[in-house]
Design a protein around this motif. Structure first.
Motif, PDB file in Angstrom:
ATOM      1  N   ILE A 139      40.485  41.637  48.961  1.00 37.56           N
ATOM      2  CA  ILE A 139      39.279  41.943  48.188  1.00 37.56           C
ATOM      3  C   ILE A 139      38.760  40.691  47.487  1.00 37.56           C
ATOM      4  O   ILE A 139      37.565  40.558  47.246  1.00 37.56           O
ATOM      5  N   ARG A 140      39.665  39.727  47.207  1.00 37.44           N
ATOM      6  CA  ARG A 140      39.180  38.474  46.634  1.00 37.44           C
ATOM      7  C   ARG A 140      38.349  37.712  47.660  1.00 37.44           C
ATOM      8  O   ARG A 140      37.382  37.038  47.321  1.00 37.44           O
ATOM      9  N   SER A 141      38.721  37.848  48.942  1.00 36.62           N
ATOM     10  CA  SER A 141      37.942  37.177  49.978  1.00 36.62           C
ATOM     11  C   SER A 141      36.609  37.891  50.205  1.00 36.62           C
ATOM     12  O   SER A 141      35.778  37.422  50.977  1.00 36.62           O
ATOM     13  N   PHE A 142      36.412  39.041  49.562  1.00 34.67           N
ATOM     14  CA  PHE A 142      35.097  39.690  49.591  1.00 34.67           C
ATOM     15  C   PHE A 142      34.439  39.633  48.213  1.00 34.67           C
ATOM     16  O   PHE A 142      33.820  40.590  47.752  1.00 34.67           O
ATOM     17  N   SER A 143      34.636  38.518  47.556  1.00 31.79           N
ATOM     18  CA  SER A 143      33.950  38.160  46.307  1.00 31.79           C
ATOM     19  C   SER A 143      34.138  39.151  45.160  1.00 31.79           C
ATOM     20  O   SER A 143      33.226  39.383  44.390  1.00 31.79           O
ATOM     21  N   ALA A 144      35.326  39.749  45.049  1.00 34.71           N
ATOM     22  CA  ALA A 144      35.604  40.585  43.889  1.00 34.71           C
ATOM     23  C   ALA A 144      36.491  39.808  42.924  1.00 34.71           C
ATOM     24  O   ALA A 144      37.447  39.168  43.342  1.00 34.71           O
ATOM     25  N   ASN A 145      36.153  39.893  41.638  1.00 30.39           N
ATOM     26  CA  ASN A 145      36.952  39.226  40.618  1.00 30.39           C
ATOM     27  C   ASN A 145      38.125  40.141  40.248  1.00 30.39           C
ATOM     28  O   ASN A 145      37.996  41.038  39.420  1.00 30.39           O
ATOM     29  N   THR A 146      39.263  39.911  40.890  1.00 28.76           N
ATOM     30  CA  THR A 146      40.383  40.843  40.737  1.00 28.76           C
ATOM     31  C   THR A 146      40.956  40.824  39.327  1.00 28.76           C
ATOM     32  O   THR A 146      41.513  41.822  38.878  1.00 28.76           O
ATOM     33  N   ASP A 147      40.812  39.700  38.610  1.00 26.45           N
ATOM     34  CA  ASP A 147      41.294  39.644  37.227  1.00 26.45           C
ATOM     35  C   ASP A 147      40.550  40.660  36.376  1.00 26.45           C
ATOM     36  O   ASP A 147      41.152  41.470  35.664  1.00 26.45           O
ATOM     37  N   ILE A 148      39.214  40.598  36.444  1.00 29.54           N
ATOM     38  CA  ILE A 148      38.400  41.516  35.645  1.00 29.54           C
ATOM     39  C   ILE A 148      38.668  42.965  36.046  1.00 29.54           C
ATOM     40  O   ILE A 148      38.774  43.845  35.195  1.00 29.54           O
ATOM     41  N   LEU A 149      38.802  43.201  37.348  1.00 27.54           N
ATOM     42  CA  LEU A 149      39.043  44.567  37.813  1.00 27.54           C
ATOM     43  C   LEU A 149      40.369  45.103  37.274  1.00 27.54           C
ATOM     44  O   LEU A 149      40.461  46.253  36.866  1.00 27.54           O
ATOM     45  N   THR A 150      41.404  44.248  37.269  1.00 27.05           N
ATOM     46  CA  THR A 150      42.700  44.675  36.735  1.00 27.05           C
ATOM     47  C   THR A 150      42.578  45.001  35.251  1.00 27.05           C
ATOM     48  O   THR A 150      43.095  46.020  34.774  1.00 27.05           O
ATOM     49  N   ILE A 151      41.859  44.136  34.522  1.00 27.41           N
ATOM     50  CA  ILE A 151      41.690  44.349  33.081  1.00 27.41           C
ATOM     51  C   ILE A 151      40.940  45.656  32.815  1.00 27.41           C
ATOM     52  O   ILE A 151      41.367  46.484  32.009  1.00 27.41           O
ATOM     53  N   ILE A 152      39.838  45.867  33.543  1.00 29.09           N
ATOM     54  CA  ILE A 152      39.073  47.111  33.365  1.00 29.09           C
ATOM     55  C   ILE A 152      39.906  48.325  33.759  1.00 29.09           C
ATOM     56  O   ILE A 152      39.936  49.337  33.057  1.00 29.09           O
ATOM     57  N   GLY A 153      40.607  48.208  34.880  1.00 25.29           N
ATOM     58  CA  GLY A 153      41.414  49.324  35.370  1.00 25.29           C
ATOM     59  C   GLY A 153      42.472  49.731  34.352  1.00 25.29           C
ATOM     60  O   GLY A 153      42.638  50.920  34.045  1.00 25.29           O
ATOM     61  N   LEU A 154      43.176  48.747  33.807  1.00 24.78           N
ATOM     62  CA  LEU A 154      44.203  49.064  32.805  1.00 24.78           C
ATOM     63  C   LEU A 154      43.558  49.592  31.532  1.00 24.78           C
ATOM     64  O   LEU A 154      44.130  50.440  30.840  1.00 24.78           O
ATOM     65  N   GLY A 155      42.371  49.082  31.222  1.00 20.76           N
ATOM     66  CA  GLY A 155      41.648  49.574  30.052  1.00 20.76           C
ATOM     67  C   GLY A 155      41.339  51.056  30.192  1.00 20.76           C
ATOM     68  O   GLY A 155      41.664  51.852  29.308  1.00 20.76           O
ATOM     69  N   ILE A 156      40.754  51.447  31.327  1.00 22.21           N
ATOM     70  CA  ILE A 156      40.408  52.854  31.544  1.00 22.21           C
ATOM     71  C   ILE A 156      41.675  53.711  31.526  1.00 22.21           C
ATOM     72  O   ILE A 156      41.726  54.780  30.915  1.00 22.21           O
TER      73      ILE A 156
END
Lengths: 330, 264
Positions: A191-208
């Protein structure tokens, strides 16, 4: 007698189901064993309780708890992604930090809500005037139950809240951001090779995830009438138990099915626990032991069943070959 | 389209394991160039790829795409311009998600991800059309989890996912190496087709010399972190494996001679 116990277990189970949904998001969707849960559950209860005591309307207090949980989860995410700390350790660090923070929030190790307004008391007040309780109780007593619940409002409102959150979660996980979030847990490199910022996604995911856990904690505090610093101990295991039981019993074919399974798992767990505690030689201090046994059973039973089915299938096949038939479709 | 200037990178500098992975590498790709990269293990091919994708950063030198300096841009931002297929068929797709969901993620590569449904009806039709070009019947299995597909099918899907949004640069990192000969041939043919169809600027690493000769309009050979041979156009068309090996011997031989001269 049995009816009122199961009813109570169902009532608590559907509130804990929100916590289980949170654990499902971190544990299954993000593939992140997040131990923050033990702390953020109490944070939810603490924030809601102290807000209510200070005169904040219960609904708003519950929302504050949700936000506090989101922040706690995000910090775990930041520790993991920006600080490059191992997931398990990030969660443990946050959990231990929250222990002190929770006491700070409450100012002591517990807060009582017995004489304070809560979401459930407010709804009950409105609910009572509708007269639905009498109708439902009549129906149940017609079925042979004698010990009847005082109110149905908690169960009904919690079913609505939990289902709304379930459908929101299902929808979110199908959006573009949601798909990227799922892929972060499934194949981060891809997913990083498809231009997703995995750091932010992990942070948001854990937040939710932790926001849902804290929401559950806030509701449990209002349901039970108190918040205690120890109420989160072992919460992650209970969450996992719900996820694992639910998946084993109700299947994981689609996301919508799995989130429903997780809710079901949380309820089944409570009911099994209550019924187990009815056994004479078990005491309430055995709760954690029973939990461990339930989880072990939920993990092992499906494997035994599959192995059994396989061996039956193979035996049938061999028998068929021995009879000389079905050689073609063997 | 792609410009790499004086790229050098050293791993474990100052230790016994020091390795000069790339030394003063210069590479320029015009739009529509299809470059095949060959070289032995440790020659620096993968490092070169990682420099372009952004998963590694150079010690010295710069990388620009479309005249935009991307040297310090993190990988996830750079991948807006870059499509990539990995050697491992498991690496390019998300196994627990369905074919259509995987395509939807690839579709969002050069767009901002929103809170709209990823697999909309309209997109589903587009995905179907694209899948048909693979001739693998995947268009009838949009809801199948990708983990259930064979290695060849997954790699074909990865190739489609990396290309159908027409990236500025396509990176293929030995993407047929893990497949059986017939599947590898299928993917090789598909690669030729899609690169032609979209006119993609492509860089392909391969260990298969024949493949390096059959595909593309340019070929580079790498050794010890340097580009030691560049062939293009008519010259490449007339190239054979034998000539390539001879050339390699010639350059390597010279290098060894000069080494000996230094040491002697």
């Amino acid at each position: 007698m049995w009816f009122i116990s199961v009813f109570g277990a169902f009532e608590a189970g559907i509130i804990y189901a929100l916590m289980a949904l949170g654990v499902y998001l971190s544990f299954r969707i993000l593939d992140f064993p997040d131990l923050t849960v033990d702390g953020s559950f109490v944070t939810g209860g603490a924030v809601a309780a102290i807000s209510i005591v200070n005169g904040v309307p219960p609904v708003l207090a519950t929302f504050y708890a949700f936000v506090a949980g989101f922040i706690a989860g995000s910090i775990t995410g930041i520790l993991n992604t920006k600080g490059k700390i191992n997931p398990l350790l990030s969660g443990i660090l946050m959990m231990i930090a929250l222990y002190s923070i929770n006491i700070r929030i409450m100012g002591k190790s517990n807060v009582a809500l017995l004489n304070e307004p809560t979401i459930f008391k407010q709804i009950e007040g409105f609910w009572g005037s509708l007269g639905i309780d009498t109708v439902l109780n009549n129906m149940v007593s017609a079925l042979g139950a004698d010990n009847l619940p005082g109110t149905w409002s908690v169960v009904i409102i919690m079913i609505i809240i939990t289902l709304v959150i379930k459908f929101l979660t299902d929808y979110f996980l199908k959006t573009e951001v949601g798909l990227a979030l799922r892929a972060t847990g499934d194949n981060e490199k891809m997913i990083r090779s498809f231009s997703a910022n995995t750091d932010i996604l992990t942070i948001i995911g854990l937040g939710i995830s932790n926001a849902l856990v804290a929401l559950s904690g806030a509701l449990i505090a209002q349901y039970g009438g108190f918040t205690d610093i120890g109420m989160g101990i072992g919460m992650i295991v209970i969450g996992l138990a719900s996820v694992i039981i639910g998946e084993a019993l109700f299947g994981t074919k689609t996301i919508a099915r799995t989130t429903l399974a997780v809710i079901g798992g949380a309820i089944v767990y409570r009911i099994v626990l209550v019924l187990a505690l009815k056994v004479d030689f078990l005491e309430s201090s055995d709760t954690k032991l029973i939990t461990a046994v339930i989880v072990i059973a939920a993990l092992i039973t499906p494997k035994i069943i599959t192995a059994r089915k396989e061996s039956v299938r193979k035996k049938k096949k061999r028998a068929m070959l021995a009879r000389g038939e079905g050689a073609n479709n063997a | 389209m792609l410009n790499m200037k004086d790229i050098s990178v050293t791993f474990n500098e100052g230790t016994l394991d020091e390795k000069k992975a790339l030394q003063n590498v210069n590479l320029h790709l015009e739009k529509g160039d299809f470059v095949t990269v060959i070289g032995s293990n440790g020659a620096g091919k993968s490092t070169l790829m990682n420099m372009i994708s952004g998963s590694l950063k150079p010690d010295i030198g710069s990388v620009s795409i479309n005249n935009k300096d991307v040297t310090i841009l993190p990988e996830y931002k750079r991948s807006r311009y870059i499509g990539r297929v990995f050697q491992d068929p498991m690496a390019g797709t998300a196994p627990t998600m369905t074919i259509e969901e995987n395509l939807a993620m690839a579709y969002a590569r050069n767009k901002k991800r929103t809170l709209k449904i990823g697999v909309s009806k309209k997109r589903k039709a587009t995905f179907k059309n694209h899948l048909e070009t693979l001739h693998l019947g995947l268009e009838n299995r949009l809801n199948a989890k990708v983990g259930l597909l064979s290695g060849g099918e997954r790699q074909a899907l990865s190739l489609l996912m990396a290309t159908f949004t027409e990236p500025n640069i396509l990176l293929l990192d030995e993407h047929t190496a893990a497949l059986d000969p017939s599947r590898a041939e299928l993917i090789t043919n598909l690669t030729g087709e899609v690169v032609n169809q979209f006119g993609l600027t492509t860089l392909m690493v391969t260990h298969n010399m024949q493949q390096a000769l059959d595909l593309g309009n340019r070929l580079i050979m790498m050794d010890k972190g340097q580009i030691i041979l560049e062939v293009s156009g008519e010259e490449k068309k007339s190239l054979t494996i034998e000539k390539l090996l001879q050339e390699f011997q010639r350059i390597r031989g010279q290098q060894m001679d000069s080494d000996r001269a230094v040491l002697g």
